[in-house]
Write an enzyme that holds these catalytic residues in place. Structure first.
Site, PDB file in Angstrom:
ATOM      1  N   ASP A  13      -8.629   2.513   1.228  1.00  0.00           N
ATOM      2  CA  ASP A  13      -8.569   2.110  -0.175  1.00  0.00           C
ATOM      3  C   ASP A  13      -7.403   2.726  -0.933  1.00  0.00           C
ATOM      4  O   ASP A  13      -7.492   3.001  -2.132  1.00  0.00           O
ATOM      5  CB  ASP A  13      -9.901   2.441  -0.889  1.00  0.00           C
ATOM      6  CG  ASP A  13     -11.089   1.814  -0.199  1.00  0.00           C
ATOM      7  OD1 ASP A  13     -10.934   0.702   0.332  1.00  0.00           O
ATOM      8  OD2 ASP A  13     -12.166   2.442  -0.171  1.00  0.00           O
ATOM      9  N   GLY A  17      -3.393  -3.237   0.329  1.00  0.00           N
ATOM     10  CA  GLY A  17      -3.329  -4.683   0.112  1.00  0.00           C
ATOM     11  C   GLY A  17      -2.247  -5.027  -0.893  1.00  0.00           C
ATOM     12  O   GLY A  17      -1.438  -5.931  -0.679  1.00  0.00           O
ATOM     13  N   LYS A  18      -2.228  -4.270  -1.961  1.00  0.00           N
ATOM     14  CA  LYS A  18      -1.247  -4.549  -3.010  1.00  0.00           C
ATOM     15  C   LYS A  18       0.185  -4.319  -2.512  1.00  0.00           C
ATOM     16  O   LYS A  18       1.092  -5.106  -2.808  1.00  0.00           O
ATOM     17  CB  LYS A  18      -1.535  -3.632  -4.201  1.00  0.00           C
ATOM     18  CG  LYS A  18      -0.585  -3.839  -5.327  1.00  0.00           C
ATOM     19  CD  LYS A  18      -0.861  -2.899  -6.451  1.00  0.00           C
ATOM     20  CE  LYS A  18       0.464  -2.456  -7.018  1.00  0.00           C
ATOM     21  NZ  LYS A  18       0.326  -1.721  -8.249  1.00  0.00           N
ATOM     22  N   HIS A  41      -9.475  -5.487   0.543  1.00  0.00           N
ATOM     23  CA  HIS A  41      -8.209  -5.268  -0.142  1.00  0.00           C
ATOM     24  C   HIS A  41      -8.194  -6.101  -1.412  1.00  0.00           C
ATOM     25  O   HIS A  41      -8.371  -7.315  -1.356  1.00  0.00           O
ATOM     26  CB  HIS A  41      -7.037  -5.674   0.754  1.00  0.00           C
ATOM     27  CG  HIS A  41      -7.021  -4.950   2.073  1.00  0.00           C
ATOM     28  ND1 HIS A  41      -6.277  -5.359   3.136  1.00  0.00           N
ATOM     29  CD2 HIS A  41      -7.662  -3.840   2.482  1.00  0.00           C
ATOM     30  CE1 HIS A  41      -6.465  -4.523   4.151  1.00  0.00           C
ATOM     31  NE2 HIS A  41      -7.313  -3.603   3.774  1.00  0.00           N
ATOM     32  N   THR A 297     -14.803  -1.919  -2.462  1.00  0.00           N
ATOM     33  CA  THR A 297     -14.558  -3.365  -2.539  1.00  0.00           C
ATOM     34  C   THR A 297     -15.597  -4.120  -1.716  1.00  0.00           C
ATOM     35  O   THR A 297     -16.032  -5.207  -2.082  1.00  0.00           O
ATOM     36  CB  THR A 297     -13.145  -3.678  -1.968  1.00  0.00           C
ATOM     37  OG1 THR A 297     -12.206  -2.828  -2.620  1.00  0.00           O
ATOM     38  CG2 THR A 297     -12.752  -5.113  -2.187  1.00  0.00           C
ATOM     39  N   ARG A 301     -20.198   0.724  -3.228  1.00  0.00           N
ATOM     40  CA  ARG A 301     -20.606   2.131  -3.309  1.00  0.00           C
ATOM     41  C   ARG A 301     -19.607   2.943  -4.127  1.00  0.00           C
ATOM     42  O   ARG A 301     -18.420   2.629  -4.160  1.00  0.00           O
ATOM     43  CB  ARG A 301     -20.670   2.751  -1.898  1.00  0.00           C
ATOM     44  CG  ARG A 301     -21.836   2.282  -1.080  1.00  0.00           C
ATOM     45  CD  ARG A 301     -21.811   2.935   0.286  1.00  0.00           C
ATOM     46  NE  ARG A 301     -20.729   2.445   1.126  1.00  0.00           N
ATOM     47  CZ  ARG A 301     -20.439   2.906   2.340  1.00  0.00           C
ATOM     48  NH1 ARG A 301     -21.138   3.900   2.846  1.00  0.00           N
ATOM     49  NH2 ARG A 301     -19.459   2.396   3.046  1.00  0.00           N
ATOM     50  N   ARG A 303     -17.000   5.619  -4.730  1.00  0.00           N
ATOM     51  CA  ARG A 303     -16.098   6.359  -3.851  1.00  0.00           C
ATOM     52  C   ARG A 303     -16.089   7.816  -4.286  1.00  0.00           C
ATOM     53  O   ARG A 303     -16.060   8.102  -5.490  1.00  0.00           O
ATOM     54  CB  ARG A 303     -14.682   5.785  -3.949  1.00  0.00           C
ATOM     55  CG  ARG A 303     -14.572   4.373  -3.393  1.00  0.00           C
ATOM     56  CD  ARG A 303     -13.159   3.804  -3.598  1.00  0.00           C
ATOM     57  NE  ARG A 303     -13.038   2.448  -3.077  1.00  0.00           N
ATOM     58  CZ  ARG A 303     -12.156   1.554  -3.524  1.00  0.00           C
ATOM     59  NH1 ARG A 303     -11.331   1.852  -4.493  1.00  0.00           N
ATOM     60  NH2 ARG A 303     -12.117   0.350  -2.989  1.00  0.00           N
TER      61      ARG A 303
HETATM   62  P1  GDP Z   1      -6.895  -1.165   0.088  1.00  0.00           P
HETATM   63  O1  GDP Z   1      -8.154  -1.332   0.840  1.00  0.00           O
HETATM   64  O2  GDP Z   1      -6.056  -0.026   0.581  1.00  0.00           O
HETATM   65  O3  GDP Z   1      -6.088  -2.425  -0.028  1.00  0.00           O
HETATM   66  O4  GDP Z   1      -7.303  -0.739  -1.402  1.00  0.00           O
HETATM   67  P2  GDP Z   1      -8.507  -1.364  -2.286  1.00  0.00           P
HETATM   68  O5  GDP Z   1      -8.069  -2.704  -2.761  1.00  0.00           O
HETATM   69  O6  GDP Z   1      -9.809  -1.253  -1.596  1.00  0.00           O
HETATM   70  O7  GDP Z   1      -8.560  -0.314  -3.474  1.00  0.00           O
HETATM   71  C1  GDP Z   1      -7.462  -0.067  -4.294  1.00  0.00           C
HETATM   72  C2  GDP Z   1      -7.849  -0.422  -5.741  1.00  0.00           C
HETATM   73  O8  GDP Z   1      -6.882   0.096  -6.630  1.00  0.00           O
HETATM   74  C3  GDP Z   1      -7.878  -1.921  -5.992  1.00  0.00           C
HETATM   75  O9  GDP Z   1      -8.858  -2.179  -6.968  1.00  0.00           O
HETATM   76  C4  GDP Z   1      -6.490  -2.215  -6.539  1.00  0.00           C
HETATM   77  O10 GDP Z   1      -6.466  -3.351  -7.413  1.00  0.00           O
HETATM   78  C5  GDP Z   1      -6.211  -0.966  -7.320  1.00  0.00           C
HETATM   79  N1  GDP Z   1      -4.803  -0.541  -7.373  1.00  0.00           N
HETATM   80  C6  GDP Z   1      -3.866  -0.624  -6.398  1.00  0.00           C
HETATM   81  N2  GDP Z   1      -2.720  -0.009  -6.793  1.00  0.00           N
HETATM   82  C7  GDP Z   1      -2.955   0.465  -8.042  1.00  0.00           C
HETATM   83  C8  GDP Z   1      -2.178   1.229  -8.977  1.00  0.00           C
HETATM   84  O11 GDP Z   1      -1.025   1.605  -8.740  1.00  0.00           O
HETATM   85  N3  GDP Z   1      -2.791   1.548 -10.160  1.00  0.00           N
HETATM   86  C9  GDP Z   1      -4.065   1.166 -10.460  1.00  0.00           C
HETATM   87  N4  GDP Z   1      -4.586   1.549 -11.632  1.00  0.00           N
HETATM   88  N5  GDP Z   1      -4.816   0.454  -9.607  1.00  0.00           N
HETATM   89  C10 GDP Z   1      -4.276   0.122  -8.413  1.00  0.00           C
HETATM   90  P1  IMO Z   2      -9.981  -0.535   3.614  1.00  0.00           P
HETATM   91  O1  IMO Z   2      -9.170  -1.395   4.579  1.00  0.00           O
HETATM   92  C1  IMO Z   2     -12.737   2.785   2.915  1.00  0.00           C
HETATM   93  C2  IMO Z   2     -15.458   3.793   6.218  1.00  0.00           C
HETATM   94  C3  IMO Z   2     -16.895   3.553   5.841  1.00  0.00           C
HETATM   95  C4  IMO Z   2     -17.568   4.626   6.683  1.00  0.00           C
HETATM   96  C5  IMO Z   2     -16.747   4.610   7.964  1.00  0.00           C
HETATM   97  C6  IMO Z   2     -17.344   3.786   9.095  1.00  0.00           C
HETATM   98  O2  IMO Z   2     -10.509  -1.306   2.468  1.00  0.00           O
HETATM   99  O3  IMO Z   2      -9.194   0.669   3.245  1.00  0.00           O
HETATM  100  P2  IMO Z   2     -17.560   1.159   9.486  1.00  0.00           P
HETATM  101  O4  IMO Z   2     -18.302   0.120   8.708  1.00  0.00           O
HETATM  102  O5  IMO Z   2     -16.106   0.903   9.632  1.00  0.00           O
HETATM  103  O6  IMO Z   2     -18.225   1.468  10.799  1.00  0.00           O
HETATM  104  O7  IMO Z   2     -17.745   2.518   8.614  1.00  0.00           O
HETATM  105  O8  IMO Z   2     -15.475   4.076   7.607  1.00  0.00           O
HETATM  106  N1  IMO Z   2     -14.563   2.635   5.997  1.00  0.00           N
HETATM  107  C7  IMO Z   2     -13.773   2.484   4.928  1.00  0.00           C
HETATM  108  N2  IMO Z   2     -13.647   3.227   3.816  1.00  0.00           N
HETATM  109  N3  IMO Z   2     -11.978   1.688   3.071  1.00  0.00           N
HETATM  110  C8  IMO Z   2     -12.073   0.945   4.205  1.00  0.00           C
HETATM  111  O9  IMO Z   2     -11.268  -0.106   4.473  1.00  0.00           O
HETATM  112  C9  IMO Z   2     -13.025   1.318   5.179  1.00  0.00           C
HETATM  113  N4  IMO Z   2     -13.398   0.798   6.365  1.00  0.00           N
HETATM  114  C10 IMO Z   2     -14.327   1.624   6.865  1.00  0.00           C
HETATM  115  O10 IMO Z   2     -17.121   3.738   4.467  1.00  0.00           O
HETATM  116  O11 IMO Z   2     -17.412   5.879   6.077  1.00  0.00           O
HETATM  117 MG    MG Z   3     -10.228  -1.212   0.484  1.00  0.00          MG
END
Ligand code: GDP
Ligand code: IMO
Ligand code: MG
Length: 424
Positions: A13, A17-18, A41, A297, A301, A303
């Site tokens: 997280d 994605g961004k 993402h 996402t 839950r 974080r």
């Molecule tokens: P990923 O799984 O690594 O792609 O990340 P996620 O999308 O799960 O979580 C990142 C969150 O932060 C998302 O809600 C994005 O829209 C948001 N986000 C990403 N970059 C930025 C940033 O530079 N500033 C802020 N405020 N939000 C961001």
């Molecule tokens: P993105 O791509 C955050 C974590 C779960 C758990 C552990 C094992 O959005 O960054 P799983 O279901 O993979 O067997 O769970 O890994 N986990 C993530 N946490 N972002 C993710 O993906 C995750 N993918 C798995 O929360 O602790």
């Molecule tokens: Mg994510």
């Protein structure tokens, strides 16, 4: 020709994605190499929010998107993702799916859920999307692959063999209902109709693109510390998340990789169980969660939130060979007068280390040693390059660069696609 891997440098997280979406603008092909619908993402484009699970984050830039062999795919989730994007006017005809990727079957979901329940206090805190059981079956050579759905006879036979064992587990070990063969075969024949046109030899697609001089991005899911081999085992996911996984998970030779961009949040979050040395104690944790919108996402839950941990990030630089960093969500820190950064761990023996402990008990016992930097306490919306950031915010970025000896080339200042600063 260029092959660039984008990898999460923390516990997921990070905003990968961004960053992938942004870099996909100047790329031709975007490939996902690991994981499944445990990834989530979020992309925000012109006020519209998109949440991607299976499909690489190049899709909103209209680029060819490949789901590689190292991924595990829930066909129902993939189809609904394709439908959702389609209904929002996003073209999905350039989505490709490796025939070697494994399918997440209903028993994987049932076993993931039942096993977490059974573990009780020792649970991993998985996303309960069937990821671990699916990769386990792959290693056991009991898995069902995407290409199996192309042949009804093979599909039926493989499901029958797997179910003979899985139903025993479900009934006798977990006290769950058995799964019926007929319903499942029928359902997967319908999935086959829908997915057949997407199925390709992904390794060949990527090789051809690279030979044609195209620019290929590799879209890593999860984060370095969730890597099955090098992460904080057992509190990890079940796939290789590190940059090397891009080669294995797509069928590309490692010598083809030109560059690795690590994505790190300006602080740290973690979902699920497991040690987390820089986790914040006290009200700043909740404050950071609210300011950063730190809710999963996939599962919604909360974080867990902590201050930036440079010991863990240094480890990620090492494991991935990161040559550039994108530091996201710097705007979220605008609200704090002081910003602790973990620069070392205090170890069990009373010493201190800048290197990530190799032994799990040392990591469990590690205590963070902080340097405290000044906050800037002003919004970053008006800045259009790193050079325009307030002095203290520039100081924060430079501190990270100095400590890690890696250049930060992108800085995130908001969720919108356009809220990313470059060095220029
Ligand atoms: P990923 O799984 O690594 O792609 O990340 P996620 O999308 O799960 O979580 C990142 C969150 O932060 C998302 O809600 C994005 O829209 C948001 N986000 C990403 N970059 C930025 C940033 O530079 N500033 C802020 N405020 N939000 C961001
Ligand atoms: P993105 O791509 C955050 C974590 C779960 C758990 C552990 C094992 O959005 O960054 P799983 O279901 O993979 O067997 O769970 O890994 N986990 C993530 N946490 N972002 C993710 O993906 C995750 N993918 C798995 O929360 O602790
Ligand atoms: Mg994510």
């Amino acid at each position: 020709m260029s092959a660039t891997v984008i990898v999460g440098a923390q516990w997921g997280d990070e905003g990968k994605g961004k960053i992938v979406d942004l870099l996909a603008r100047d790329s031709d092909l975007v490939c996902r190499y690991n994981g499944g619908p445990n990834a989530g993402h979020t992309l925000v484009v012109d006020g519209e929010t998109y949440k991607l699970k299976h499909i690489p984050s190049g899709i909103l830039q209209g680029k060819e998107c490949v789901i590689g062999a190292g991924c595990v795919v829930n066909p129902e989730v993939l189809i609904s993702e394709l439908d959702d994007l389609g209904s929002r006017g996003v073209a999905t005809d350039l989505v490709r799916l490796s025939g070697n990727a494994h399918l997440i079957m209903p028993w994987h979901l049932a076993i993931d859920q039942a096993s977490e329940r059974r573990l009780g206090k020792l649970a991993i805190g998985t996303t309960k999307r069937g990821i671990g059981p699916c990769y386990a079956d792959k290693a056991m050579r009991l898995g069902i692959r995407v290409q199996d759905i192309l042949d009804p006879k093979i599909l039926r036979q493989k499901i029958e063999v797997a179910l003979a064992e899985k139903n025993l587990w479900l009934e006798r070990v977990y006290g769950e209902q058995p799964i019926s063969l007929e319903g499942l075969v029928e359902q997967h024949e319908a999935f086959a109709e829908r997915l057949r046109p997407l199925i390709v030899d992904a390794s060949l697609v990527i090789d051809t693109a690279l030979r044609d001089g195209k620019r290929v991005l590799f879209d890593g899911a999860h984060g370095t510390l969730l890597d099955l081999d090098h992460g904080t085992y057992p509190f990890v996911t079940s796939s290789p998340t590190v940059a090397g996984g891009a080669a294995v998970g797509t069928g590309m030779g490692p010598t083809r990789i030109d560059s690795v961009i690590g994505v790190a949040k300006s602080y740290v979050t973690r979902v699920g169980q497991g040690p987390f040395p820089s986790e914040i104690e006290g009200p700043d944790q909740g404050r950071l969660r609210e300011l950063g919108g730190e809710y999963g996402t996939v599962t919604g839950r909360e974080r867990r939130c902590g201050w930036l941990d440079l010991v863990a990030l240094r480890y990620a630089v090492r494991l991935n060979g990161i040559d550039r960093l994108a530091l996201t969500k710097l705007d979220v820190l605008s609200h704090f007068a002081e910003l602790p950064i973990c620069v070392r761990y205090r170890t069990r023996g009373g010493g201190e280390t800048r290197d990530f402990p190799a032994h799990q008990s040392d990591f469990h016992a590690a205590e963070p040693v902080y340097d405290v930097l000044d906050g800037w306490q002003e919004p970053l919306d008006e800045c259009s390059s790193v050079a325009e950031l307030p002095a203290a915010a520039q100081g924060y970025v430079e501190f990270v660069e100095r400590e890690l000896e890696v250049e930060v080339t992108l800085v995130g200042t908001g969720a919108e696609r356009s809220s990313v600063l470059t060095r220029a």
